[in-house]
Design a protein around this motif. Structure first.
Motif, mmCIF file in Angstrom:
data_model
loop_
_atom_site.group_PDB
_atom_site.id
_atom_site.type_symbol
_atom_site.label_atom_id
_atom_site.label_comp_id
_atom_site.label_asym_id
_atom_site.label_seq_id
_atom_site.Cartn_x
_atom_site.Cartn_y
_atom_site.Cartn_z
ATOM 1 N N ILE A 226 -13.531 14.571 1.144
ATOM 2 C CA ILE A 226 -12.127 14.192 1.001
ATOM 3 C C ILE A 226 -11.998 13.089 -0.049
ATOM 4 N N LYS A 227 -10.803 12.973 -0.611
ATOM 5 C CA LYS A 227 -10.585 11.976 -1.654
ATOM 6 C C LYS A 227 -9.242 11.293 -1.454
ATOM 7 N N ILE A 228 -9.104 10.160 -2.139
ATOM 8 C CA ILE A 228 -7.873 9.381 -2.101
ATOM 9 C C ILE A 228 -7.204 9.530 -3.464
ATOM 10 N N PRO A 229 -5.931 9.875 -3.506
ATOM 11 C CA PRO A 229 -5.273 10.047 -4.806
ATOM 12 C C PRO A 229 -5.267 8.747 -5.615
ATOM 13 N N MET A 230 -5.468 8.872 -6.924
ATOM 14 C CA MET A 230 -5.531 7.714 -7.818
ATOM 15 C C MET A 230 -4.548 7.866 -8.973
ATOM 16 N N SER A 231 -3.937 6.778 -9.360
ATOM 17 C CA SER A 231 -3.085 6.754 -10.546
ATOM 18 C C SER A 231 -3.757 5.912 -11.624
ATOM 19 N N GLY A 232 -3.246 5.995 -12.830
ATOM 20 C CA GLY A 232 -3.816 5.212 -13.916
ATOM 21 C C GLY A 232 -5.233 5.635 -14.233
ATOM 22 N N GLN A 233 -6.077 4.681 -14.587
ATOM 23 C CA GLN A 233 -7.455 4.976 -14.958
ATOM 24 C C GLN A 233 -8.456 4.610 -13.858
#
Length: 263
Positions: A226-233
């Protein structure tokens, strides 16, 4: 009153503060500060050391009655303390013993592999209590939970969240699978976002080393990445932050499932 740093009791406490191997050999650790000392379970509390200048409030005075205490000089206490502004009280505490098999009957777990930062581990233990995690299992390569920095950062949760260091992490994961516990690995190659996974049943989160993540062998044993959504870089979050997000969504899902059952 103890006034010498060479006193045998004081040397014992100092060694517990500074030496991981000595703590393991003695089965004891040191809890420092009013909160950590006053929340120590009575069955684990062995002795309390108080600075000559320490003035407890009424509640603490009542709590201290009948307990084994030693008064030490201000100089001695400062020699023992691991904080810049000592509160004047610390305790000698016996390490609790946990049975893995009985813990596996629960439903919410955190599995830690090679966590190295004391602050991260302490934060995860404290967050685990808040999120309702039943137990934490750690590989032998994790930082010592009885390290004074870890103990302080748990803010007492150390006493209330069962934890076990395991010699064979992969063997534990196999046993969890046999107990129908779903293993979720926090991983950059996650197949789905954490909120898309069903966390309402018996489950465990695998969290890896701050720099390197989970080893391939450990990650490969997970049922789902599972993963956590990320924004930017940003590619990844601090290990304790990531663990906190996952644990609290697990709590959210379990509570939602419980309400549906009640209805």
């Amino acid at each position: 009153m103890i006034t010498s740093l060479t006193n045998s009791q004081i040397k014992h406490v100092a060694a517990l503060q500074n030496k991981h191997r000595y703590r393991e050999e003695q089965g004891q650790f040191v809890a420092e500060g009013i909160k950590m000392v006053s929340e120590t379970p009575e069955e684990l509390l062995e002795r309390i050391y108080i600075s000559e200048t320490f003035v407890p409030d009424r509640r603490l005075t009542s709590w201290l009655e009948g307990k084994k205490t030693e008064t030490v000089s201000e100089k001695v206490f400062r020699g023992l303390s691991m904080t810049q502004t000592p509160q004047g009280i610390l305790a000698l505490v016996r390490m609790p013993r946990r049975d893995v098999k009985s813990l596996l009957k629960k439903s919410a777990f955190l599995i830690l592999e090679s966590i190295q930062d004391p602050g991260n581990l302490g934060t995860m233990v404290r967050t685990a209590e808040g999120a309702g995690v039943d137990a934490i299992f750690m590989s032998k390569t994790c930082v010592d939970i009885y390290n004074p920095k870890v103990v302080r950062s748990t803010m007492g949760s150390l006493y209330r969240v069962p934890f076990v260091y395991v010699d064979d992490l992969h063997g534990l994961l196999e046993e969890m699978k046999k107990n129908k516990i779903t293993l979720f690995a926090a991983h950059l190659k996650g197949e789905k976002y954490y909120y898309e996974a069903d966390l309402s049943g018996k489950c465990a989160f695998l969290i890896g080393n701050e720099a390197n993540g989970l080893t391939w062998e450990t990650a490969s044993m997970a049922d789902t990445y599972i993963k956590i959504p990320m924004s930017g870089q940003v590619e990844s979050l601090n290990a304790a932050m990531a663990a906190g997000i996952l644990m609290y969504d697990m709590r959210r899902q379990k509570e939602a499932a419980a309400k549906k059952i009640v209805l």
